[in-house]
Structure formats: C-alpha cells, structure tokens
Write a protein that holds these residues in place. Structure first.
Motif, PDB file in Angstrom:
ATOM      1  N   HIS A   2       0.834  -1.202   0.000  1.00 53.25           N
ATOM      2  CA  HIS A   2       0.000   0.000   0.000  1.00 53.25           C
ATOM      3  C   HIS A   2       0.875   1.261   0.000  1.00 53.25           C
ATOM      4  O   HIS A   2       0.586   2.231  -0.698  1.00 53.25           O
ATOM      5  CB  HIS A   2      -0.955  -0.019   1.202  1.00 53.25           C
ATOM      6  N   ILE A   3       1.957   1.218   0.799  1.00 47.47           N
ATOM      7  CA  ILE A   3       2.858   2.388   0.828  1.00 47.47           C
ATOM      8  C   ILE A   3       3.532   2.537  -0.542  1.00 47.47           C
ATOM      9  O   ILE A   3       3.636   3.639  -1.087  1.00 47.47           O
ATOM     10  CB  ILE A   3       3.925   2.251   1.936  1.00 47.47           C
ATOM     11  N   LYS A   4       3.965   1.387  -1.117  1.00 47.75           N
ATOM     12  CA  LYS A   4       4.599   1.439  -2.447  1.00 47.75           C
ATOM     13  C   LYS A   4       3.645   2.082  -3.466  1.00 47.75           C
ATOM     14  O   LYS A   4       4.049   2.966  -4.221  1.00 47.75           O
ATOM     15  CB  LYS A   4       4.988   0.023  -2.899  1.00 47.75           C
ATOM     16  N   LEU A   5       2.387   1.661  -3.463  1.00 49.98           N
ATOM     17  CA  LEU A   5       1.433   2.213  -4.436  1.00 49.98           C
ATOM     18  C   LEU A   5       1.214   3.710  -4.194  1.00 49.98           C
ATOM     19  O   LEU A   5       1.097   4.487  -5.147  1.00 49.98           O
ATOM     20  CB  LEU A   5       0.106   1.433  -4.386  1.00 49.98           C
ATOM     21  N   GLY A   6       1.213   4.120  -2.913  1.00 51.58           N
ATOM     22  CA  GLY A   6       1.088   5.560  -2.598  1.00 51.58           C
ATOM     23  C   GLY A   6       2.263   6.345  -3.143  1.00 51.58           C
ATOM     24  O   GLY A   6       2.094   7.433  -3.723  1.00 51.58           O
ATOM     25  N   LEU A   7       3.483   5.789  -2.992  1.00 53.24           N
ATOM     26  CA  LEU A   7       4.682   6.481  -3.500  1.00 53.24           C
ATOM     27  C   LEU A   7       4.670   6.534  -5.025  1.00 53.24           C
ATOM     28  O   LEU A   7       5.152   7.506  -5.626  1.00 53.24           O
ATOM     29  CB  LEU A   7       5.952   5.773  -2.997  1.00 53.24           C
ATOM     30  N   ILE A   8       4.080   5.509  -5.650  1.00 54.68           N
ATOM     31  CA  ILE A   8       4.007   5.520  -7.116  1.00 54.68           C
ATOM     32  C   ILE A   8       3.051   6.604  -7.607  1.00 54.68           C
ATOM     33  O   ILE A   8       3.294   7.203  -8.655  1.00 54.68           O
ATOM     34  CB  ILE A   8       3.631   4.112  -7.635  1.00 54.68           C
ATOM     35  N   VAL A   9       2.017   6.889  -6.833  1.00 57.12           N
ATOM     36  CA  VAL A   9       1.143   8.019  -7.198  1.00 57.12           C
ATOM     37  C   VAL A   9       1.975   9.310  -7.214  1.00 57.12           C
ATOM     38  O   VAL A   9       1.872  10.132  -8.139  1.00 57.12           O
ATOM     39  CB  VAL A   9      -0.055   8.122  -6.224  1.00 57.12           C
ATOM     40  N   LEU A  10       2.848   9.479  -6.197  1.00 56.72           N
ATOM     41  CA  LEU A  10       3.715  10.669  -6.161  1.00 56.72           C
ATOM     42  C   LEU A  10       4.666  10.684  -7.364  1.00 56.72           C
ATOM     43  O   LEU A  10       4.921  11.726  -7.962  1.00 56.72           O
ATOM     44  CB  LEU A  10       4.541  10.693  -4.869  1.00 56.72           C
ATOM     45  N   LEU A  11       5.193   9.491  -7.694  1.00 54.81           N
ATOM     46  CA  LEU A  11       6.131   9.387  -8.821  1.00 54.81           C
ATOM     47  C   LEU A  11       5.439   9.779 -10.133  1.00 54.81           C
ATOM     48  O   LEU A  11       6.014  10.497 -10.969  1.00 54.81           O
ATOM     49  CB  LEU A  11       6.651   7.942  -8.904  1.00 54.81           C
ATOM     50  N   VAL A  55      15.248  10.462  -6.616  1.00 53.78           N
ATOM     51  CA  VAL A  55      16.241   9.632  -5.910  1.00 53.78           C
ATOM     52  C   VAL A  55      15.614   9.087  -4.634  1.00 53.78           C
ATOM     53  O   VAL A  55      15.694   7.886  -4.327  1.00 53.78           O
ATOM     54  CB  VAL A  55      17.511  10.455  -5.550  1.00 53.78           C
ATOM     55  N   VAL A  56      14.955   9.983  -3.887  1.00 58.84           N
ATOM     56  CA  VAL A  56      14.312   9.589  -2.620  1.00 58.84           C
ATOM     57  C   VAL A  56      13.219   8.553  -2.880  1.00 58.84           C
ATOM     58  O   VAL A  56      13.128   7.525  -2.189  1.00 58.84           O
ATOM     59  CB  VAL A  56      13.715  10.846  -1.932  1.00 58.84           C
ATOM     60  N   LEU A  57      12.404   8.812  -3.925  1.00 55.67           N
ATOM     61  CA  LEU A  57      11.311   7.880  -4.243  1.00 55.67           C
ATOM     62  C   LEU A  57      11.861   6.525  -4.682  1.00 55.67           C
ATOM     63  O   LEU A  57      11.352   5.477  -4.272  1.00 55.67           O
ATOM     64  CB  LEU A  57      10.412   8.473  -5.342  1.00 55.67           C
ATOM     65  N   LEU A  58      12.935   6.540  -5.483  1.00 53.06           N
ATOM     66  CA  LEU A  58      13.521   5.277  -5.947  1.00 53.06           C
ATOM     67  C   LEU A  58      13.994   4.437  -4.761  1.00 53.06           C
ATOM     68  O   LEU A  58      13.673   3.246  -4.658  1.00 53.06           O
ATOM     69  CB  LEU A  58      14.694   5.554  -6.899  1.00 53.06           C
ATOM     70  N   ILE A  59      14.740   5.050  -3.855  1.00 54.57           N
ATOM     71  CA  ILE A  59      15.269   4.300  -2.708  1.00 54.57           C
ATOM     72  C   ILE A  59      14.118   3.726  -1.880  1.00 54.57           C
ATOM     73  O   ILE A  59      14.109   2.545  -1.530  1.00 54.57           O
ATOM     74  CB  ILE A  59      16.185   5.208  -1.850  1.00 54.57           C
ATOM     75  N   ALA A  60      13.114   4.569  -1.608  1.00 57.81           N
ATOM     76  CA  ALA A  60      11.999   4.119  -0.761  1.00 57.81           C
ATOM     77  C   ALA A  60      11.238   2.971  -1.431  1.00 57.81           C
ATOM     78  O   ALA A  60      10.931   1.953  -0.789  1.00 57.81           O
ATOM     79  CB  ALA A  60      11.062   5.292  -0.475  1.00 57.81           C
ATOM     80  N   ILE A  61      10.950   3.101  -2.731  1.00 55.99           N
ATOM     81  CA  ILE A  61      10.141   2.074  -3.417  1.00 55.99           C
ATOM     82  C   ILE A  61      10.918   0.757  -3.523  1.00 55.99           C
ATOM     83  O   ILE A  61      10.367  -0.324  -3.286  1.00 55.99           O
ATOM     84  CB  ILE A  61       9.697   2.570  -4.822  1.00 55.99           C
ATOM     85  N   ILE A  62      12.215   0.834  -3.850  1.00 56.31           N
ATOM     86  CA  ILE A  62      13.005  -0.400  -3.976  1.00 56.31           C
ATOM     87  C   ILE A  62      13.098  -1.113  -2.621  1.00 56.31           C
ATOM     88  O   ILE A  62      12.925  -2.336  -2.525  1.00 56.31           O
ATOM     89  CB  ILE A  62      14.432  -0.099  -4.511  1.00 56.31           C
ATOM     90  N   LEU A  63      13.359  -0.346  -1.541  1.00 55.95           N
ATOM     91  CA  LEU A  63      13.466  -0.977  -0.224  1.00 55.95           C
ATOM     92  C   LEU A  63      12.139  -1.645   0.155  1.00 55.95           C
ATOM     93  O   LEU A  63      12.130  -2.769   0.675  1.00 55.95           O
ATOM     94  CB  LEU A  63      13.888   0.040   0.838  1.00 55.95           C
ATOM     95  N   LEU A  64      11.029  -0.975  -0.140  1.00 56.98           N
ATOM     96  CA  LEU A  64       9.723  -1.564   0.191  1.00 56.98           C
ATOM     97  C   LEU A  64       9.467  -2.830  -0.625  1.00 56.98           C
ATOM     98  O   LEU A  64       9.040  -3.858  -0.080  1.00 56.98           O
ATOM     99  CB  LEU A  64       8.604  -0.550  -0.097  1.00 56.98           C
TER     100      LEU A  64
END
Ligand code: HEM
Length: 140
Positions: A82-91, A125-134
């Motif tokens: 769910h967090i990953k999908l939220g970050l993808i909306v931001l992306l 950069v921030v979004l990439l790191i967060a999404i990959i870690l999740l």
C-alpha cells in the motif's frame, strides 16, 4: 517472472528519463544562446515522449498485471504494498509535472532557476530508494 523482469527493465529506463530530464532542465535554464536552447528543446521532447513516458506505461502496466495475476492475493493485506502504491502516485505526479515544465520550456516561459532544478532533480532519488526498499525487503 517474465512480467517481473520486464517490470524492472521498464523501471530502470523510466528512472533514467526521470533523472536525466531535470538535468537537461538545469542546463537549459542556464543557457542564453538560441542554438543551445533549440537543441535542449529537441532533447527534452525526445527523452520525455520517446523513452520516459513509454517506460512509465510499461512499468505501471506490468505492475498492475502482476497485481491482478497473483500479487494482490499474496500481498494485498501487506502494508508495504500500500505504501509502495502511494509512492508511485507521487512518482506519476512528478512525471506529469515534468511534462508541464517541458511545455513551459518549449514556449520559452520557464520561471525557475537552475538551482531550483538541481533540487527538483533529487526528488526521484528519494522515491527510488523508498520504493526499492519496500518492494525488495518488504519490511512491513
Ligand atoms: C503502478 C505501478 C506499480 C505496480 C502496480 C507494481 C506492482 C508490483 C508487483 C505486483 C510486484 C511483484 C511483487 C512480488 O512478486 O514480490 C512488483 C515487483 C517489483 N517492483 Fe513494482 N509496481 C509498480 C511500480 C514500480 C516502481 C516504480 C518500481 C521502482 C521504483 C518498482 C519496483 C519493483 C521491484 C524492485 C520489484 C521486485 C521485488 C522483488 O521481487 O523482490 N515497481 N511490483
């Protein structure tokens, strides 16, 4: 596995575009001769329409395909997804905003400095790191 492989290939080329396009904006915002300005307009348009947007469509399309195929049943109750999908909306919002900035440059009405674009360039950069870690660690 094929879907995931192409999902990751699409993700790499999408991010290549999201990293390089704001970099072009930095140099474009610093340019004052017409030849450079015209060259940056062509480079930006080709990068956005030819690579970045098609890669986004492939990544998101295959991601949704995997969700429907198996992943929602397996991980639908997991918070990381769910967090990953939220970050993808931001992306995606970042991607669309890049299109707006590109359009401003195209009509010579950019209002931001090269320093502003340097900071803007750090957001994926921030979004990439967060999404990959999740997606890989699945910590929650
Ligand atoms: C709407 C867009 C997206 C959707 C619906 C989506 C969905 C998915 C799904 C369902 C999986 C398979 C999960 C598994 O089998 O473990 C997956 C894997 C993966 N996704 Fe996405 N994704 C999207 C965008 C992205 C983006 C933008 C990135 C990178 C920034 C990304 C990075 C990854 C990674 C690294 C994996 C592999 C995880 C692993 O197997 O360890 N995804 N994605």
């Amino acid at each position: 596995m094929w879907l995931k492989a192409w999902h990751l290939i699409g993700m790499v080329t999408w991010f290549a575009g999201l990293f390089y396009l704001p970099r072009l904006f930095v140099y474009h915002a610093m340019s004052d001769d017409q030849a450079s300005i015209d060259r940056f307009k062509v480079m930006e348009r080709k990068l956005y329409n030819g690579i970045t947007t098609p890669s986004a469509v492939i990544t998101v399309g295959l991601g949704i395909w995997m969700l429907v195929d198996y992943a929602w049943a397996a991980f639908g109750s997991h918070l990381w997804l769910h967090i990953k999908l939220g970050l993808i909306v931001l992306l995606i919002a970042y991607h669309v905003y890049c299109g707006k900035l590109l359009n401003d440059f195209k009509h010579d009405r950019n209002t931001h400095s090269h320093v502003w674009y340097r900071w803007f360039n750090e957001m994926p950069v921030v979004l990439l790191i967060a999404i990959i870690l999740l997606a890989v660690i699945k910590p929650v």
